[in-house]
Every structure is written in C-alpha cells, then in structure tokens.
Design a protein around this motif. Structure first.
Motif, short mmCIF file in Angstrom:
data_model
loop_
_atom_site.label_atom_id
_atom_site.label_comp_id
_atom_site.label_asym_id
_atom_site.label_seq_id
_atom_site.Cartn_x
_atom_site.Cartn_y
_atom_site.Cartn_z
N THR A 1 0.76 -1.22 -0.02
CA THR A 1 0.07 -0.01 -0.01
C THR A 1 0.81 1.25 -0.04
O THR A 1 0.36 2.29 -0.16
CB THR A 1 -1.12 0.02 1.17
N ASP A 2 2.16 1.20 0.23
CA ASP A 2 3.00 2.41 0.34
C ASP A 2 3.14 2.70 -1.22
O ASP A 2 3.68 3.80 -1.24
CB ASP A 2 4.40 2.16 0.86
N GLY A 3 2.90 2.14 -2.24
CA GLY A 3 2.75 2.26 -3.40
C GLY A 3 1.81 3.66 -3.98
O GLY A 3 1.76 4.34 -4.79
N PHE A 4 0.62 3.72 -3.08
CA PHE A 4 -0.16 4.80 -3.13
C PHE A 4 0.30 5.98 -2.49
O PHE A 4 1.04 6.16 -1.24
CB PHE A 4 -1.42 4.43 -2.51
N LEU A 5 0.07 7.17 -3.08
CA LEU A 5 0.46 8.58 -2.30
C LEU A 5 -0.75 8.52 -1.22
O LEU A 5 -1.76 8.43 -1.27
CB LEU A 5 0.24 9.70 -3.58
N SER A 6 0.08 8.98 -0.13
CA SER A 6 -0.57 9.07 1.24
C SER A 6 -1.89 10.36 0.92
O SER A 6 -2.72 10.01 1.42
CB SER A 6 0.26 9.37 2.41
N ALA A 7 -1.59 11.18 0.24
CA ALA A 7 -2.46 12.46 0.04
C ALA A 7 -3.72 11.88 -0.75
O ALA A 7 -4.58 12.53 -0.58
CB ALA A 7 -1.88 13.45 -0.65
N ASP A 8 -3.57 10.75 -1.64
CA ASP A 8 -4.82 10.32 -2.28
C ASP A 8 -5.77 9.60 -1.38
O ASP A 8 -6.83 9.29 -1.76
CB ASP A 8 -4.38 9.44 -3.05
N GLY A 9 -5.46 9.21 0.00
CA GLY A 9 -6.41 8.52 0.75
C GLY A 9 -7.11 7.42 0.48
O GLY A 9 -8.02 7.05 0.80
N ILE A 10 -6.32 6.35 -0.27
CA ILE A 10 -6.93 5.09 -0.84
C ILE A 10 -6.63 4.16 0.39
O ILE A 10 -5.61 4.12 0.92
CB ILE A 10 -6.19 4.51 -1.92
N ILE A 11 -7.41 3.51 0.88
CA ILE A 11 -7.44 2.52 2.00
C ILE A 11 -7.70 1.09 1.50
O ILE A 11 -8.73 0.76 0.64
CB ILE A 11 -8.73 2.91 3.05
N ALA A 12 -6.76 0.25 1.99
CA ALA A 12 -6.79 -1.33 1.37
C ALA A 12 -7.04 -2.19 2.57
O ALA A 12 -6.45 -1.76 3.77
CB ALA A 12 -5.49 -1.67 0.88
N GLU A 13 -8.14 -3.06 2.68
CA GLU A 13 -8.35 -3.74 3.85
C GLU A 13 -8.79 -5.39 3.26
O GLU A 13 -8.79 -5.60 2.16
CB GLU A 13 -9.82 -3.35 4.22
N THR A 14 -8.60 -6.27 4.22
CA THR A 14 -9.30 -7.56 3.89
C THR A 14 -10.37 -7.98 4.73
O THR A 14 -10.26 -8.38 6.01
CB THR A 14 -7.99 -8.57 4.27
N PRO A 15 -11.62 -7.81 4.06
CA PRO A 15 -12.83 -8.07 4.89
C PRO A 15 -13.19 -9.31 5.15
O PRO A 15 -14.04 -9.59 6.09
CB PRO A 15 -13.87 -7.10 4.29
#
Length: 211
Positions: free
Chosen positions: A128-142
């Motif tokens: 998930t560190d490949g996403f820019l933190s400012a973009d606010g994308i959240i990855a989860e395993t539900p």
C-alpha cells in the motif's frame, strides 16, 4: 538616359514552432513543458524565440492533454493560423503531455485456523506504500471464515474516497484463509445407561452436553 527605379522587397520567412511533448508516471504533481523546437529559421539568424504556453497546457492526473504555444515574442498565436512575428510568418504545432498510471502491486497472506466457533480473517495488505498518502486510498481484507472446511480468498477491498484510484495500475496477489476441524473432542459418560455425557475440547460457546 532613363532611370527605372525598382523595388527591393524582403518577404517574411515561414517557420514552424513546435511545442515539446513530455510524459511521466503519476506522482501527484503537475506536468508542464515550456520548451519548443524551431523549423525554418534562417541559417544566419541567431534569434531565440520566447514562447509562452496556454494556461491549459498542464496535467496532473492520468491521461493526455495538448501542450500548446499561446505567445511567440509577445505576439498571440493560434494552432490554426499563421501569424507575423518579426521577420517570420509563424505556424505552431502542439505537443502532448501524458501522465501514465503508477504501477502498484498489492498482496495478502494465507492463514489456517483451527475451528473454535469464532470468525477468523488475516488482516494486512502489503504494497500500500505504492499509493500516495495524500490520495487517501484504503486497502482492507474484510473476508472471514467460520466453519470447518470453509476456505476463501483473502480478497482486497479498496476504498477510494477522493477518486484517485484511476491513477494507478493495481495488480493483486492474494492468499487463502481456511478453517480446519477440531478433532480433539473427548466425550465422558456421566449416566449409567450410557445415553448422556459431557464433551471436552469443543469450541468455546458450543453446548458441551450430549443427550
């Protein structure tokens, strides 16, 4: 003797200014390029043209836009017209500004759980560190598993509150979560007729009495 006066005329020379093209991988910052090439200037002319791009010649998110010259030496120009600028008739050609998607690889782990009557999952998404933190994308395993013999893909759920996911080329490598049976159950007879007993080793919360 009759003198005939002629006329010497210097005609403007035709040339083309082309805005440079440019590209990069998405990084959340604008892409601009104010440089250009010149085709047709006189070999003995050392003049350097000063150009200004249109305000719209910038791009921040994935896609492509024209890079267009708006002024040459302070004279307004348009792509569809030839304009007199000093000793030249200037035509312009547009370049292209392109931002490509940023590759991001996400992965989840596998896990096995002994049946205990509770739901189990395997949290955590790598990459998930490949996403820019400012973009606010959240990855989860539900995903969770509950019953013995149950198996599921440890799938990834992406939440994109700011509409930035389009700027990424996401690939996923997911694990598996599963439940295996608890085979350590012991039944102890408590009645003389052998019809009743108490089981030990059962999952918490399950009825330990057998009738």
């Amino acid at each position: 003797i009759t003198d005939t006066v002629g006329t010497l005329t210097v005609l403007p020379r035709e040339l083309t200014l082309t805005a440079e093209s440019d590209q990069k991988v998405y990084d959340g910052t604008p892409l601009t390029n104010g440089t250009h090439t010149v085709d047709g200037i006189a070999a003995t002319d050392a003049h350097l043209f000063t150009v200004k791009m249109t305000e719209d010649s910038t791009i921040t998110e994935t896609g492509a836009k024209d890079n267009t010259i708006a002024e040459v030496d302070g004279v307004a120009v348009k792509p569809t017209e030839t304009t007199r600028v000093g000793n030249y008739l200037v035509s312009i050609a547009t370049g292209k500004l392109t931002i490509e998607q940023k590759p991001v690889k996400l992965s989840t782990e596998s896990a096995e759980f002994e049946y205990d009557g509770l739901a189990h999952g395997k949290p955590g998404v790598s990459g998930t560190d490949g996403f820019l933190s400012a973009d606010g994308i959240i990855a989860e395993t539900p995903e969770t598993v509950l019953n013995a013999g149950e198996s599921k893909t440890n799938a990834i759920k992406l939440t994109d509150p700011n509409g930035k996911l389009k700027n990424y080329a996401v690939t996923e490598e997911t694990g598996t979560i599963s439940i295996y049976a608890n085979d350590g159950v012991t039944v102890t007879l408590t009645e003389n007729n052998g019809t009743g007993g108490i089981a030990s080793g059962m999952a918490a919360g399950e009825d330990k009495k057998s009738a």
